[in-house]
Design an enzyme around this catalytic site. Structure first.
Site, PDB file in Angstrom:
ATOM      1  N   VAL A 103       9.024  -2.027   3.209  1.00 55.13           N
ATOM      2  CA  VAL A 103       8.260  -2.626   4.307  1.00 55.13           C
ATOM      3  C   VAL A 103       6.866  -3.036   3.845  1.00 55.13           C
ATOM      4  CG1 VAL A 103       7.192  -2.138   6.553  1.00 55.13           C
ATOM      5  CG2 VAL A 103       9.573  -1.472   6.118  1.00 55.13           C
ATOM      6  N   GLU A 104       6.226  -2.198   3.063  1.00 56.73           N
ATOM      7  CA  GLU A 104       4.842  -2.467   2.654  1.00 56.73           C
ATOM      8  C   GLU A 104       4.710  -3.609   1.649  1.00 56.73           C
ATOM      9  OE1 GLU A 104       1.889  -1.422   3.608  1.00 56.73           O
ATOM     10  OE2 GLU A 104       2.586   0.051   5.065  1.00 56.73           O
ATOM     11  N   SER A 105       5.547  -3.604   0.603  1.00 62.83           N
ATOM     12  CA  SER A 105       5.334  -4.563  -0.493  1.00 62.83           C
ATOM     13  C   SER A 105       6.601  -5.259  -0.961  1.00 62.83           C
ATOM     14  CB  SER A 105       4.713  -3.843  -1.689  1.00 62.83           C
ATOM     15  OG  SER A 105       5.660  -2.931  -2.243  1.00 62.83           O
ATOM     16  N   TYR A 179       5.535  -0.686  13.551  1.00 63.80           N
ATOM     17  CA  TYR A 179       5.593  -0.325  12.136  1.00 63.80           C
ATOM     18  C   TYR A 179       6.565   0.828  11.872  1.00 63.80           C
ATOM     19  CZ  TYR A 179       4.319   1.080   7.448  1.00 63.80           C
ATOM     20  OH  TYR A 179       4.368   1.409   6.123  1.00 63.80           O
TER      21      TYR A 179
END
Length: 194
Positions: A103-105, A179
């Site tokens: 999800v982040e990168s 999120y």
């Protein structure tokens, strides 16, 4: 039955003969050239696994899942080994950490957000002064994973084990669900061990 399936998966992944009780297993099509040697190196360097068998099965399974996002076999195995080590050291599920990284990168080591978050787990630079050293390189894979896992573990403690709230804190969106739902969906769809 579960252990029989794991034995077959392991034997097939390494291209070794399965135990006689299970018959012979052929190496799967996704077995890349040099995978046996790369996997053996990754296993030898792995920390946090209860035993060698668990390391082999987890690394083969997760490597297959991660291949579309990280095509290079050695890079993929090194990343998985480091994720497992950092997550285990912090008391986290390695699969949860994989979902968070996705999800982040999306597994881009040099990812840089518009807000300035860096690396795989998108660590904000202020954390260097809080939990590390001012000159720590947050694009370094092991450093980034160590920071990210420590931060998530801290938030889980702060939130008395409530993963939804801890994930929202990690992202800076406490009180919102978008999120945590993205991370939980990635975990369920891509990284959950069946």
């Amino acid at each position: 039955m579960y252990h029989a399936a794991r034995a077959l998966l392991f034997a097939a992944a390494l291209g070794t003969a399965a135990p006689a009780a299970y018959g012979a297993a052929a190496a799967p099509e996704h077995m890349q050239s040099g995978m046996r040697a790369a996997l053996k190196r990754a296993i030898a360097d792995s920390k946090g696994f209860e035993n060698r068998f668990d390391a082999e099965v987890w690394l083969v399974d997760m490597s297959h899942r991660l291949a579309p996002l990280v095509p290079d076999l050695q890079r993929r195995l090194n990343l998985l080994r480091d994720v497992h080590s950092a997550a285990t050291e912090a008391g986290l599920s390695p699969q949860l950490v994989l979902a968070l990284i996705q999800v982040e990168s999306n597994f881009k080591r040099f990812a840089l957000s518009p807000a300035g978050a860096e690396g795989l787990m998108q660590i904000m630079p202020f954390w260097r002064h809080e939990i590390g050293e001012p000159d720590d390189n947050l694009f370094n894979r092991a450093t980034n994973l160590r920071y990210g896992c420590a931060i998530l573990a801290y938030y889980l403690t702060l939130e008395d084990g409530n993963l939804t709230r801890a994930l929202a804190r990690y992202n800076g969106s406490l009180g919102q669900l978008w999120y945590p739902l993205r991370v939980e969906n990635a975990l369920r769809e891509n990284w959950r061990v069946r």
